[in-house]
Design a protein around this motif. Structure first.
Motif, mmCIF file in Angstrom:
data_model
loop_
_atom_site.group_PDB
_atom_site.id
_atom_site.type_symbol
_atom_site.label_atom_id
_atom_site.label_comp_id
_atom_site.label_asym_id
_atom_site.label_seq_id
_atom_site.Cartn_x
_atom_site.Cartn_y
_atom_site.Cartn_z
ATOM 1 N N ASP A 125 48.182 19.408 59.940
ATOM 2 C CA ASP A 125 47.831 20.237 58.778
ATOM 3 C C ASP A 125 47.155 21.540 59.219
ATOM 4 N N LEU A 126 46.243 21.429 60.189
ATOM 5 C CA LEU A 126 45.593 22.631 60.700
ATOM 6 C C LEU A 126 46.619 23.553 61.375
ATOM 7 N N ALA A 127 47.560 22.942 62.090
ATOM 8 C CA ALA A 127 48.599 23.740 62.737
ATOM 9 C C ALA A 127 49.421 24.508 61.708
ATOM 10 N N GLN A 128 49.749 23.842 60.584
ATOM 11 C CA GLN A 128 50.498 24.512 59.519
ATOM 12 C C GLN A 128 49.729 25.706 58.971
ATOM 13 N N GLN A 129 48.428 25.535 58.794
ATOM 14 C CA GLN A 129 47.613 26.641 58.282
ATOM 15 C C GLN A 129 47.617 27.828 59.242
ATOM 16 N N HIS A 130 47.506 27.555 60.519
ATOM 17 C CA HIS A 130 47.513 28.646 61.502
ATOM 18 C C HIS A 130 48.869 29.355 61.515
ATOM 19 N N PHE A 131 49.948 28.601 61.453
ATOM 20 C CA PHE A 131 51.268 29.225 61.460
ATOM 21 C C PHE A 131 51.466 30.084 60.206
ATOM 22 N N THR A 132 50.964 29.606 59.065
ATOM 23 C CA THR A 132 51.093 30.384 57.826
ATOM 24 C C THR A 132 50.322 31.691 57.934
ATOM 25 N N ARG A 133 49.090 31.618 58.516
ATOM 26 C CA ARG A 133 48.307 32.844 58.674
ATOM 27 C C ARG A 133 48.967 33.794 59.686
ATOM 28 N N ALA A 134 49.600 33.245 60.736
ATOM 29 C CA ALA A 134 50.300 34.092 61.697
ATOM 30 C C ALA A 134 51.434 34.852 61.022
ATOM 31 N N GLN A 135 52.139 34.156 60.119
ATOM 32 C CA GLN A 135 53.215 34.812 59.379
ATOM 33 C C GLN A 135 52.656 35.895 58.453
#
Length: 329
Positions: free
Chosen positions: A268-278
């Motif tokens: 879940d944390l990984a998903q949040q980081h990827f979304t912010r990177a996008q």
């Protein structure tokens, strides 16, 4: 010295043969008084000239002296004079050679032409790992290890780990030494950054935290840390990545933090980081592979294909995405 006596004898016999012709001999007397001395003179002349020849022109016997005898015997006077002039001109009036514009060298020790594939330890149907696992000659396996020195660290580390299980002591020790050198270099960079972080001002801390996060992640990514050490390294990488993001968020750091959390199984944390990177502007060609991997770890297989479809067509046709795209799309 011998040649001088032979030349003198040849001249004496030749002069005697010509002097006999002044006696008006009969045919039989002429054969005896001229031909025999002339033949002896030609034989002595041929022997004298043969002794003066360079060694490479003296063989094979008897052809060189026989040729000179024939010229002198069957062509009286002219043949003998021609032989003398030709031989002495060749011996004492040799053509001078110009200075060569190139230098002759011996055969080089390294291969100078294509080799048979089986003669080289590195030319096989497989890669270096296949050489380490299948080659029976320890020298071939050592050569395969030495070839990894010019490879990127992330490609050479898995090969070196294969060599740690080699039955030959020399191969294992060399692989361990090369892995230890890689780990030592990374740890030295980490120590240097930690020392700089202790005395840095707040405005200077962001790049130091980002560098520490990357080098800790490098230890984990290359497999240089295992077990409890791996958990500690990933924890340090996540901590420094978060500290750097707090000071100044960037798309690359968000991607790195997402990869670290994905390795720690915090999806879940990984998903949040990827979304912010996008959100920060990272292109899909860099982010989509990790989103597809994240969907696979979540067992959301429909999303895997959807994410791979977002890749540019050119990327889907080349490794490492070609096989995955063919399967999932």
């Amino acid at each position: 010295m011998i040649s001088k006596w032979l030349f003198s004898g040849a001249l004496a016999f030749e002069l005697g043969s010509w002097a006999s012709l002044t006696l008006n001999p009969t045919l039989g007397q002429g054969m005896l008084l001229y031909v025999l001395p002339h033949a002896l003179a030609c034989g002595l002349l041929s022997a004298a000239l043969w002794l003066l020849l360079p060694s490479r022109f003296k063989r094979p016997l008897p052809w060189p002296p026989l040729l000179m005898f024939s010229l002198a015997f069957f062509i009286p006077v002219v043949g003998a004079v021609g032989l003398l002039c030709g031989l002495f001109a060749g011996l004492y009036l040799q053509r001078s050679e110009d200075e060569a514009g190139w230098q002759a060298t011996g055969v080089p020790p390294l291969p100078y032409k294509p080799m048979e594939r089986w003669q080289s330890p590195l030319f096989h149907d497989g890669g270096l790992q296949d050489v380490l696992q299948l080659a029976s000659d320890p020298e071939q396996r050592l050569a395969a290890l030495m070839a990894t020195r010019r490879m990127p660290v992330n490609e050479s580390a898995p090969i070196l780990k294969v060599a740690l299980r080699d039955p030959e002591d020399d191969v294992r020790l060399l692989a361990y030494s090369m892995l230890d050198q890689q780990e030592t270099r990374i740890n030295q960079r980490i120590e240097h950054l930690l020392d700089s972080l202790r005395v840095a001002e707040k405005a200077e801390r962001q790049p130091l935290h980002a560098g520490l996060a990357r080098w800790y992640w490098e230890l984990a990514y290359l497999g240089l840390a295992q077990g409890g050490v791996l958990e500690h390294v990933l924890g340090q990488a996540a901590q420094h990545a978060q500290s750097a993001l707090t000071l100044q968020p960037t798309a690359d750091l968000e991607l790195l933090a997402g990869r670290i959390d994905m390795e720690r199984d915090q999806l879940d944390l990984a998903q949040q980081h990827f979304t912010r990177a996008q959100t920060l502007g990272m292109g899909s060609e860099k982010l989509v592979p990790y989103l597809a991997e994240l969907a696979f770890l979540r067992r959301d297989y429909a999303v895997v294909g959807q994410q791979l479809e977002r890749l540019p067509q050119s990327m889907r046709k080349r490794p490492p995405f070609a096989e995955a795209a063919r399967y999932w799309i």
